[in-house]
Each structure stands twice: as structure tokens, then as C-alpha cells.
Design a protein around this motif. Structure first.
Motif, PDB file in Angstrom:
ATOM      1  N   THR A 145      24.133  62.203 -95.525  1.00  0.00           N
ATOM      2  CA  THR A 145      23.264  61.492 -94.577  1.00  0.00           C
ATOM      3  C   THR A 145      21.818  61.980 -94.620  1.00  0.00           C
ATOM      4  OG1 THR A 145      23.624  62.986 -92.687  1.00  0.00           O
ATOM      5  CG2 THR A 145      25.265  61.250 -93.038  1.00  0.00           C
ATOM      6  N   THR A 146      21.561  63.061 -95.315  1.00  0.00           N
ATOM      7  CA  THR A 146      20.206  63.617 -95.391  1.00  0.00           C
ATOM      8  C   THR A 146      19.773  63.717 -96.842  1.00  0.00           C
ATOM      9  OG1 THR A 146      20.637  64.972 -93.424  1.00  0.00           O
ATOM     10  CG2 THR A 146      18.733  65.576 -94.778  1.00  0.00           C
ATOM     11  N   PRO A 147      18.584  63.222 -97.198  1.00  0.00           N
ATOM     12  CA  PRO A 147      18.117  63.369 -98.582  1.00  0.00           C
ATOM     13  C   PRO A 147      18.066  64.848 -98.978  1.00  0.00           C
ATOM     14  CG  PRO A 147      16.709  61.845 -97.375  1.00  0.00           C
ATOM     15  CD  PRO A 147      17.613  62.490 -96.364  1.00  0.00           C
ATOM     16  N   ILE A 148      18.539  65.153-100.168  1.00  0.00           N
ATOM     17  CA  ILE A 148      18.524  66.528-100.658  1.00  0.00           C
ATOM     18  C   ILE A 148      17.107  67.090-100.612  1.00  0.00           C
ATOM     19  CG2 ILE A 148      18.809  67.927-102.752  1.00  0.00           C
ATOM     20  CD1 ILE A 148      21.304  66.227-103.377  1.00  0.00           C
ATOM     21  N   GLU A 149      16.128  66.236-100.911  1.00  0.00           N
ATOM     22  CA  GLU A 149      14.736  66.690-100.928  1.00  0.00           C
ATOM     23  C   GLU A 149      14.292  67.199 -99.557  1.00  0.00           C
ATOM     24  OE1 GLU A 149      15.557  64.009-104.269  1.00  0.00           O
ATOM     25  OE2 GLU A 149      15.894  63.822-102.099  1.00  0.00           O
ATOM     26  N   GLU A 175      24.205  66.787-110.774  1.00  0.00           N
ATOM     27  CA  GLU A 175      23.149  65.864-110.348  1.00  0.00           C
ATOM     28  C   GLU A 175      22.506  66.322-109.044  1.00  0.00           C
ATOM     29  OE1 GLU A 175      21.745  63.406-112.089  1.00  0.00           O
ATOM     30  OE2 GLU A 175      23.060  64.218-113.653  1.00  0.00           O
ATOM     31  N   GLN A 176      23.302  66.840-108.129  1.00  0.00           N
ATOM     32  CA  GLN A 176      22.760  67.331-106.863  1.00  0.00           C
ATOM     33  C   GLN A 176      21.876  68.557-107.089  1.00  0.00           C
ATOM     34  OE1 GLN A 176      26.633  67.677-105.106  1.00  0.00           O
ATOM     35  NE2 GLN A 176      26.412  65.819-103.887  1.00  0.00           N
ATOM     36  N   MET A 177      22.265  69.398-108.027  1.00  0.00           N
ATOM     37  CA  MET A 177      21.436  70.560-108.352  1.00  0.00           C
ATOM     38  C   MET A 177      20.086  70.113-108.922  1.00  0.00           C
ATOM     39  SD  MET A 177      23.972  73.471-109.975  1.00  0.00           S
ATOM     40  CE  MET A 177      22.668  74.727-109.993  1.00  0.00           C
ATOM     41  N   LYS A 178      20.113  69.110-109.764  1.00  0.00           N
ATOM     42  CA  LYS A 178      18.864  68.611-110.360  1.00  0.00           C
ATOM     43  C   LYS A 178      17.918  68.094-109.281  1.00  0.00           C
ATOM     44  CE  LYS A 178      20.720  67.301-114.915  1.00  0.00           C
ATOM     45  NZ  LYS A 178      21.088  66.163-115.787  1.00  0.00           N
ATOM     46  N   ARG A 179      18.448  67.351-108.301  1.00  0.00           N
ATOM     47  CA  ARG A 179      17.601  66.837-107.220  1.00  0.00           C
ATOM     48  C   ARG A 179      17.022  67.985-106.400  1.00  0.00           C
ATOM     49  NH1 ARG A 179      20.195  62.113-103.720  1.00  0.00           N
ATOM     50  NH2 ARG A 179      18.210  62.451-102.619  1.00  0.00           N
ATOM     51  N   ALA A 180      17.838  68.984-106.123  1.00  0.00           N
ATOM     52  CA  ALA A 180      17.351  70.133-105.360  1.00  0.00           C
ATOM     53  C   ALA A 180      16.237  70.846-106.118  1.00  0.00           C
ATOM     54  CB  ALA A 180      18.499  71.095-105.068  1.00  0.00           C
ATOM     55  N   LEU A 204      29.697  71.974-114.881  1.00  0.00           N
ATOM     56  CA  LEU A 204      28.819  72.833-114.090  1.00  0.00           C
ATOM     57  C   LEU A 204      28.483  74.150-114.799  1.00  0.00           C
ATOM     58  CD1 LEU A 204      27.345  72.912-111.368  1.00  0.00           C
ATOM     59  CD2 LEU A 204      29.284  74.188-110.465  1.00  0.00           C
ATOM     60  N   VAL A 205      29.484  74.787-115.364  1.00  0.00           N
ATOM     61  CA  VAL A 205      29.225  76.068-116.038  1.00  0.00           C
ATOM     62  C   VAL A 205      28.249  75.898-117.208  1.00  0.00           C
ATOM     63  CG1 VAL A 205      30.252  77.911-117.429  1.00  0.00           C
ATOM     64  CG2 VAL A 205      31.337  77.219-115.284  1.00  0.00           C
ATOM     65  N   PRO A 206      28.459  74.919-118.106  1.00  0.00           N
ATOM     66  CA  PRO A 206      27.486  74.752-119.189  1.00  0.00           C
ATOM     67  C   PRO A 206      26.067  74.481-118.683  1.00  0.00           C
ATOM     68  CG  PRO A 206      29.500  73.548-119.694  1.00  0.00           C
ATOM     69  CD  PRO A 206      29.622  74.030-118.273  1.00  0.00           C
ATOM     70  N   TYR A 207      25.947  73.680-117.616  1.00  0.00           N
ATOM     71  CA  TYR A 207      24.631  73.390-117.049  1.00  0.00           C
ATOM     72  C   TYR A 207      23.976  74.666-116.526  1.00  0.00           C
ATOM     73  CZ  TYR A 207      20.982  71.675-113.937  1.00  0.00           C
ATOM     74  OH  TYR A 207      19.774  71.473-113.303  1.00  0.00           O
ATOM     75  N   CYS A 208      24.732  75.448-115.777  1.00  0.00           N
ATOM     76  CA  CYS A 208      24.165  76.664-115.181  1.00  0.00           C
ATOM     77  C   CYS A 208      23.789  77.692-116.243  1.00  0.00           C
ATOM     78  CB  CYS A 208      25.146  77.249-114.167  1.00  0.00           C
ATOM     79  SG  CYS A 208      25.270  76.277-112.643  1.00  0.00           S
ATOM     80  N   ILE A 209      24.575  77.788-117.281  1.00  0.00           N
ATOM     81  CA  ILE A 209      24.231  78.706-118.369  1.00  0.00           C
ATOM     82  C   ILE A 209      22.931  78.252-119.038  1.00  0.00           C
ATOM     83  CG2 ILE A 209      24.913  79.517-120.661  1.00  0.00           C
ATOM     84  CD1 ILE A 209      27.816  79.554-119.668  1.00  0.00           C
ATOM     85  N   ALA A 210      22.849  76.951-119.326  1.00  0.00           N
ATOM     86  CA  ALA A 210      21.672  76.414-120.023  1.00  0.00           C
ATOM     87  C   ALA A 210      20.407  76.548-119.188  1.00  0.00           C
ATOM     88  CB  ALA A 210      21.904  74.948-120.387  1.00  0.00           C
ATOM     89  N   HIS A 211      20.533  76.442-117.872  1.00  0.00           N
ATOM     90  CA  HIS A 211      19.360  76.466-116.994  1.00  0.00           C
ATOM     91  C   HIS A 211      19.204  77.783-116.237  1.00  0.00           C
ATOM     92  CE1 HIS A 211      19.921  72.180-117.830  1.00  0.00           C
ATOM     93  NE2 HIS A 211      18.629  72.075-117.632  1.00  0.00           N
ATOM     94  N   LYS A 212      19.982  78.778-116.642  1.00  0.00           N
ATOM     95  CA  LYS A 212      19.866  80.141-116.098  1.00  0.00           C
ATOM     96  C   LYS A 212      20.045  80.168-114.580  1.00  0.00           C
ATOM     97  CE  LYS A 212      17.007  81.629-119.973  1.00  0.00           C
ATOM     98  NZ  LYS A 212      15.701  82.165-120.419  1.00  0.00           N
ATOM     99  N   LYS A 213      21.099  79.509-114.120  1.00  0.00           N
ATOM    100  CA  LYS A 213      21.475  79.542-112.710  1.00  0.00           C
ATOM    101  C   LYS A 213      22.775  80.323-112.580  1.00  0.00           C
ATOM    102  CE  LYS A 213      18.000  76.931-112.063  1.00  0.00           C
ATOM    103  NZ  LYS A 213      16.745  77.547-111.562  1.00  0.00           N
TER     104      LYS A 213
END
Length: 330
Positions: A145-149, A175-180, A204-213
């Protein structure tokens, strides 16, 4: 103890972090406050300097227990990880579920992360914790109900005010991480992960590894199932949420028991418990920065912390992996 940086931040946390959900009693059949305080202090004595909590855990009880447990410890020697976005005292946002507080009174839980709500939650958490800043502030669940931004802009304000050091999320997808991240830099994502619950490894794991999260793995013991102490026919106390949780179906308990029996000789050879073997395996997984592990008393906390002393070779990790890769849970 081993300490690891969260993402690309300067915030270092203990690889084994104290998870204070059960300490708050909510959905775990109540709490024994003094036992929980002693558990946190015993963990700290063994180098577990990071504590993860949330307002919803006992409707403030867990945060109060954490605040009491860290009294007398220099604030810069502990890292407090807490959350926002689950309200039991408001009806704004996305209705989550019906529950009961620790006294058995009915409550309705809403997922809500509007700006003003976050500001209020932060002040309430600071008061309960007895501190003037939070090391890692995490949205507990996505709020549709609330924009991530809007949510992340509120956290950015709290960072600018010095009340929060780093921003994290919990239960977010890629996708939610990208918006944040369009608003601020995230340090981490806290998500469920265990030997028998490994869905995050697909995307999720490959994304976080690639983006250092960093990834903070919660329920690495699968809510106690991977301790080996829960056998088919186990009866849970009233108010214990695990009675209805899918991994605690009778068939799944039996499958897990078989898996753990295969791992026990390896644990025994290292003079370790099954729990310690599971915790060490968890923090060895690619992309996993931290294992969040709960304890209800000092004895459990000490055993959890000592998991850091278990060493696993590549062959032993491969052996462990081979045991559960063919198991399918209902």
C-alpha cells in the motif's frame, strides 16, 4: 568469532548473530524474560556482538529485553539490528494476519511502511532499546500500500538525522531491492534460508553477490527442526506457531530426521552438535553473510556461539550438500 562487513558499508557484524524473535515470546508460546537476557549476555561474552530484533516480536517485549541485556555494555561494542513496518496498534496499510499477544489477547497485524509511521516506530524502538541510534534498520515485510520510494526516503531522513546507521530490507525480492536502491544504498536483505529451505539461491543470492549486498539468513535452524531434537509425534505448546508451519508436517519431520541421522557421524567426529554443524554450514554458503540464531537461555546461546569453532573442508561441505539435495518436502 568472525566479523563480516555488511555489503559495502563500514558496519561489521558477527557472523553468528543473536536472533531475538523467540526471546520476545510472541508465536513461540511465551517468554522467560530473565532467561532471554542471560542468553543475550552469554552470547556477547563469546563474541556475538550483533542482535536482531523487531517491534512486533512480543509487541515491544523483544526490544525491551535487548535493551536491558545490553545495559552496561559500551554502545559501540554491540550492533543493534531492528525493523519497522509491522503494526499491531494501527489499522493502516495491508492487513497481514490475526494473532494473539503474549497474554492471549487477539491482535490484528498490518504491514505498513508510510513515512510518518516509520518515524514513530523508530522513536518507539529507540526508547525500548535504550539507545539513540540503530545500526541496521530493516523493513520487516513489503507493504503493497506504500510506494517503496516513500518508505526508503523516510529511512534516508533517519540516516541523515543520525538515528540510523545503515538501511536494510527483509523478505524483499530482487525487483523490490532495485526500487529501494533507486533512493538509497542497501546494506543487506534478511531472508529465510536453511538446509531444507533454499529457494533464495535461484535469483536473490546471485543478485546480492553481483551487487555486493549482504544476506542475513533467518531461521537457519528451520525454527528448531534442524537441531535434531524434534521427532515425529512432537507436541507444541499452545501459541507456538510451528504447529501449523509446513516443515513441521509429520512427513517432513520424518524426512528431516533421516537427513540429520546421516549428518550426525560428521558432527560427532568434530565433537559438535548437529545445530553447530548446521550453523557453520550456513555461514559457509556463497552469499550468506550472517546466520541469525535464536536462544531461549544461556546454555543454548553458548552452544550456538561455539558453532564458529567448527571447521568444514570442501569435501565435508560437498558431503553435507549431497545428503539433502535429493530430499523433497511436502
Amino acid at each position: 568469532m568472525e566479523y563480516r562487513k555488511l555489503g559495502e558499508t563500514d558496519l561489521a557484524v558477527s557472523a553468528i548473530t543473536f536472533g531475538a524473535w523467540a526471546a520476545g515470546g510472541w508465536m513461540w508460546g511465551g517468554t522467560e524474560r530473565q532467561g532471554a537476557i542471560e542468553a543475550i549476555r552469554a552470547s556477547y561474552d563469546l563474541g556475538v556482538t550483533s542482535i536482531d530484533t523487531a517491534p512486533i516480536y512480543g509487541q515491544g517485549t523483544s526490544e525491551e529485553i535487548v535493551g536491558e541485556a545490553i545495559k552496561g555494555i559500551s554502545r559501540d561494542k554491540v550492533q543493534i539490528l531492528t525493523k519497522y513496518g509491522m503494526r499491531w496498534d494501527s489499522t493502516q496499510g495491508d492487513f497481514g494476519f490475526k494473532s494473539q499477544d503474549n497474554d492471549g489477547n487477539p491482535i490484528d497485524v498490518y504491514k505498513y511502511a508510510g513515512k510518518e509511521s516509520i518515524m514513530k516506530e523508530c522513536e518507539d524502538s529507540l526508547r525500548r532499546l535504550g539507545t539513540d541510534y540503530i545500526d541496521l534498520y530493516q523493513i520487516h515485510w513489503p507493504d503493497k500500500t506504500t510506494p517503496i520510494e516513500e518508505t526508503m526516503e523516510a529511512v534516508l531522513r533517519l540516516i541523515e538525522q543520525g538515528k540510523v546507521r545503515q538501511a536494510g530490507v527483509s523478505n524483499y525480492n530482487v525487483e523490490q531491492m532495485k526500487r529501494a536502491e533507486s533512493v538509497l544504498s542497501l546494506a543487506s536483505n534478511q531472508v529465510p534460508f536453511s538446509m531444507i529451505n533454499r529457494g533464495i539461491e535461484d535469483e536473490l543470492v546471485p543478485y546480492c553477490i553481483a551487487h555486493k549486498k549482504s544476506i542475513l539468513a533467518y531461521s537457519p535452524m528451520e525454527r528448531g527442526l534442524l537441531t535434531g531434537k524434534i521427532k515425529p509425534g512432537h507436541q507444541f505448546a499452545p501459541g507456538d506457531h510451528r504447529a501449523g508451519y509446513r516443515f513441521f508436517k509429520e512427513a517432513n519431520i520424518a524426512k528431516t530426521d533421516t537427513l540429520l541421522n546421516a549428518l550426525k557421524p560428521l558432527a560427532d567426529s568434530k565433537q559438535a552438535t548437529l545445530s553447530q554443524l548446521v550453523i557453520r554450514w550456513t555461514i559457509e554458503r556463497p552469499g550468506i553473510t550472517v546466520a541469525l540464531v535464536g536462544a531461549r537461555n544461556a546454555e543454548q546461546a553458548i552452544q550456538n556461539a561455539k558453532a564458529i569453532d567448527v571447521k568444514l573442508s570442501a569435501d565435508e561441505i560437498a558431503f553435507i550438500n549431497a545428503q539433502f539435495e535429493s530430499v523433497v518436502f511436502e
